[in-house]
Motif scaffolding. Structure first.
Motif, mmCIF file in Angstrom:
data_model
loop_
_atom_site.group_PDB
_atom_site.id
_atom_site.type_symbol
_atom_site.label_atom_id
_atom_site.label_comp_id
_atom_site.label_asym_id
_atom_site.label_seq_id
_atom_site.Cartn_x
_atom_site.Cartn_y
_atom_site.Cartn_z
ATOM 1 N N ARG A 171 0.836 -1.207 0.000
ATOM 2 C CA ARG A 171 0.000 0.000 0.000
ATOM 3 C C ARG A 171 0.868 1.254 0.000
ATOM 4 N N ARG A 174 2.264 1.669 -3.480
ATOM 5 C CA ARG A 174 1.270 2.146 -4.453
ATOM 6 C C ARG A 174 0.902 3.605 -4.211
ATOM 7 N N ASP A 199 -3.925 -2.296 -7.078
ATOM 8 C CA ASP A 199 -4.469 -2.143 -5.739
ATOM 9 C C ASP A 199 -4.725 -3.518 -5.144
#
Length: 202
Positions: A171, A174, A199
């Motif tokens: 996470r 990203r 995701d």
């Protein structure tokens, strides 16, 4: 007989270097274009050093060259693996993961935080690392839910052999888009790509 000699004679790389590399490159392009899709590897080396998955070896032989640098996770057989990559790819081997164009993690459970690798810059996001991670198993069933470019609606992927901290690390990776690393996960027979745009939802 030293590690360099072993790597040169016992682990010869692709049978047909030009065409096998082209076939493997097409598989890698397909994997990156369809994140989360588990694919059989293309052309594989005829033999690999101990502890190195054939798809991971094929990806390295296809991607690394004299203009790139590689960091290999420290393990007992690391020297044989690095000699293999130097001999077949002509690449430099670095001891600093933040400087490497490619990173090879032989034990997925030992994957360092993704922040440790080269992320590129806002001006040159392509100057980031591709991290090749060997895992135990890749399954397209209940596990993570994937979304993002290249995925129609959502996809499912279950990965065995990564640290528990991986989803949080991903996470963070990203969230830094357009900078960030791209991942290639391999088993002894298959591979899957996770571009930085993907995701992952638990």
């Amino acid at each position: 007989m030293g590690p360099q000699t072993i790597a040169n004679t016992d682990y010869p790389g692709f049978v047909d270097p030009v065409h096998d590399s082209q076939r493997m490159f097409r598989v890698l392009l397909e994997a990156m274009a369809q994140p989360g899709r588990v694919l059989s590897a293309g052309a594989l080396p005829s033999a690999c050093p101990p502890g190195l998955h054939p798809p991971a070896a094929a990806a390295c032989l296809c991607l690394v060259d004299f203009e790139t640098s590689v960091w290999v996770e420290p393990v007992s057989r690391q020297e044989v693996v690095t000699d293999y990559l130097r001999f077949h790819g002509g690449c430099a081997v670095t001891e600093n993961p933040s400087e490497a164009d490619f990173a090879l993690i032989l034990r997925g459970t030992q994957l360092p935080p993704l922040a440790n690798f080269k992320h590129g810059t806002d001006e040159e996001p392509h100057r980031s690392a591709t991290v090749i991670v060997q895992v135990e198993q890749l399954l397209t069933r209940a596990g993570w839910t994937l979304a993002g470019p290249g995925i129609e609606s959502t996809a499912t992927l279950q990965v065995r052999g990564l640290p528990e901290s991986f989803p949080a690390s991903w996470r963070n990776n990203r969230d830094g888009f357009p900078v960030g690393v791209d991942l290639l996960l391999t088993t002894p027979t298959h591979l899957v790509a996770l571009p930085r745009t993907t995701d992952i939802r638990e």
